[in-house]
Scaffold this motif. Structure first.
Motif, PDB file in Angstrom:
ATOM      1  N   SER A  41     -74.954  37.732  -6.857  1.00 34.22           N
ATOM      2  CA  SER A  41     -75.702  36.928  -5.885  1.00 34.22           C
ATOM      3  C   SER A  41     -76.243  37.757  -4.730  1.00 34.22           C
ATOM      4  O   SER A  41     -77.187  37.337  -4.046  1.00 34.22           O
ATOM      5  CB  SER A  41     -74.819  35.806  -5.342  1.00 34.22           C
ATOM      6  OG  SER A  41     -73.673  36.344  -4.692  1.00 34.22           O
ATOM      7  N   SER A  44     -81.018  40.345  -4.982  1.00 32.78           N
ATOM      8  CA  SER A  44     -82.131  39.416  -5.165  1.00 32.78           C
ATOM      9  C   SER A  44     -83.470  40.117  -5.352  1.00 32.78           C
ATOM     10  O   SER A  44     -84.400  39.556  -5.925  1.00 32.78           O
ATOM     11  CB  SER A  44     -82.231  38.469  -3.957  1.00 32.78           C
ATOM     12  OG  SER A  44     -81.062  37.698  -3.819  1.00 32.78           O
ATOM     13  N   TYR A  78     -83.435  33.582 -14.075  1.00 37.98           N
ATOM     14  CA  TYR A  78     -83.233  33.362 -12.643  1.00 37.98           C
ATOM     15  C   TYR A  78     -84.368  32.608 -11.954  1.00 37.98           C
ATOM     16  O   TYR A  78     -84.277  32.342 -10.750  1.00 37.98           O
ATOM     17  CB  TYR A  78     -83.038  34.718 -11.940  1.00 37.98           C
ATOM     18  CG  TYR A  78     -81.947  35.550 -12.564  1.00 37.98           C
ATOM     19  CD1 TYR A  78     -80.609  35.205 -12.417  1.00 37.98           C
ATOM     20  CD2 TYR A  78     -82.248  36.679 -13.328  1.00 37.98           C
ATOM     21  CE1 TYR A  78     -79.603  35.965 -12.992  1.00 37.98           C
ATOM     22  CE2 TYR A  78     -81.246  37.443 -13.908  1.00 37.98           C
ATOM     23  CZ  TYR A  78     -79.928  37.079 -13.747  1.00 37.98           C
ATOM     24  OH  TYR A  78     -78.945  37.830 -14.328  1.00 37.98           O
ATOM     25  N   ASN A  81     -85.678  32.773  -8.048  1.00 30.72           N
ATOM     26  CA  ASN A  81     -84.612  33.170  -7.126  1.00 30.72           C
ATOM     27  C   ASN A  81     -84.471  34.681  -6.979  1.00 30.72           C
ATOM     28  O   ASN A  81     -83.820  35.158  -6.043  1.00 30.72           O
ATOM     29  CB  ASN A  81     -83.272  32.586  -7.584  1.00 30.72           C
ATOM     30  CG  ASN A  81     -83.255  31.068  -7.525  1.00 30.72           C
ATOM     31  OD1 ASN A  81     -83.815  30.479  -6.606  1.00 30.72           O
ATOM     32  ND2 ASN A  81     -82.623  30.443  -8.507  1.00 30.72           N
TER      33      ASN A  81
END
Length: 265
Positions: A41, A44, A78, A81
């Motif tokens: 997480s 990105s 994804y 995101n």
């Protein structure tokens, strides 16, 4: 395919988020490593950088095709995101030559051992360190200790530990999300499409230089470790410091910097 100079990449990084991670972009494993790393997480934004050694030849245009497939797969996994920026091409053949070519005689005399492959992978990681320092100070690499039971001398535990240690000494984290993935089928599962190892990628003139005619990997582990500890690691750290400070020094400047560094020769 247009390679950029380092100052051009520096200019590019000014407009990128500071959490952008460098993704080493080469063959199948590096693409899978980028996709795997994106599960984190905290990752990105990724800037993929394709780099070459002067020993490579073949179809370089295939990298664009592989990049487009990676982008498609990342969107499947994804959505919006995660962001993968346009592919950048950057190499430094003088750096490769200094690490792997200029001091071969001294390496053989000192360690009774030589292969360009371990130093070549160190070159790939080292090359991107000055860029990573301007962003997240992280680099994703597709290194794997075992390839379906086969040994690659540039990806043994000793080699990978050395690359990681080198990067850390220069204040960069080398992320290897596939390090302990032995089964190539699991790599393809991450990719989401069929891509056999060694395919759809350029070739190297030194391919299998450490494999004997019977197909066996032949090297002395102790000699290789001594070469890494006493030559490759200190050389790469010294050159890394020079690259960070001066950007793209000449080959002569790099050689002189090593000759002036105590404990290397």
């Amino acid at each position: 395919m247009e390679e950029k100079k380092l100052f051009e990449i520096y200019d590019l990084t000014k407009d990128l988020p500071k959490d952008t991670v460098i993704g080493e972009f080469a063959g199948r494993d590096s693409v899978a490593a980028i996709l795997k790393a994106m599960e984190d997480s905290s990752i990105s934004n990724i800037l993929p950088i394709a780099s070459f050694a002067p020993t490579e030849y073949g179809n370089f245009e295939i990298l664009k095709f592989n990049y487009e497939k990676m982008i498609k797969r990342a969107k499947e996994l994804y959505g919006s995101n995660k962001t993968i920026y346009p592919l950048v091409y950057y190499s430094n053949f003088d750096l490769w030559s200094v690490i792997n070519g200029r001091f071969v005689d001294s390496i053989i005399e000192g360690f009774n051992f030589y292969t360009p492959c371990v130093g070549c992978h160190a070159y790939f990681h080292l090359l991107r360190i000055p860029i990573a320092l301007r962003l997240s100070k992280k680099i994703i690499a597709g290194e794997r200790e075992s390839h379906d039971g086969r040994i690659k001398i540039n990806q043994t535990a000793e080699s990978l530990d050395a690359y990681e240690k080198m990067a850390k000494a220069l204040n960069v984290e080398l992320i290897m999300p596939l390090r302990y993935v032995e089964d190539g089928n699991n790599v393809e599962k991450i990719l989401g499409w069929e891509w056999k190892e060694g395919k759809d990628h350029q070739r190297c003139a030194f391919n299998k230089n450490y494999v004997n005619p019977k197909g066996n990997v032949t090297y002395n582990k102790d000699k290789m470790k001594e070469y890494i500890d006493k030559y490759l690691y200190p050389v790469c750290v010294a050159l890394g410091e020079l690259l960070i400070g001066e950007g793209e020094p000449t080959k002569e400047r790099m050689i002189q910097a090593l000759m002036n560094r105590s404990g290397i020769f």
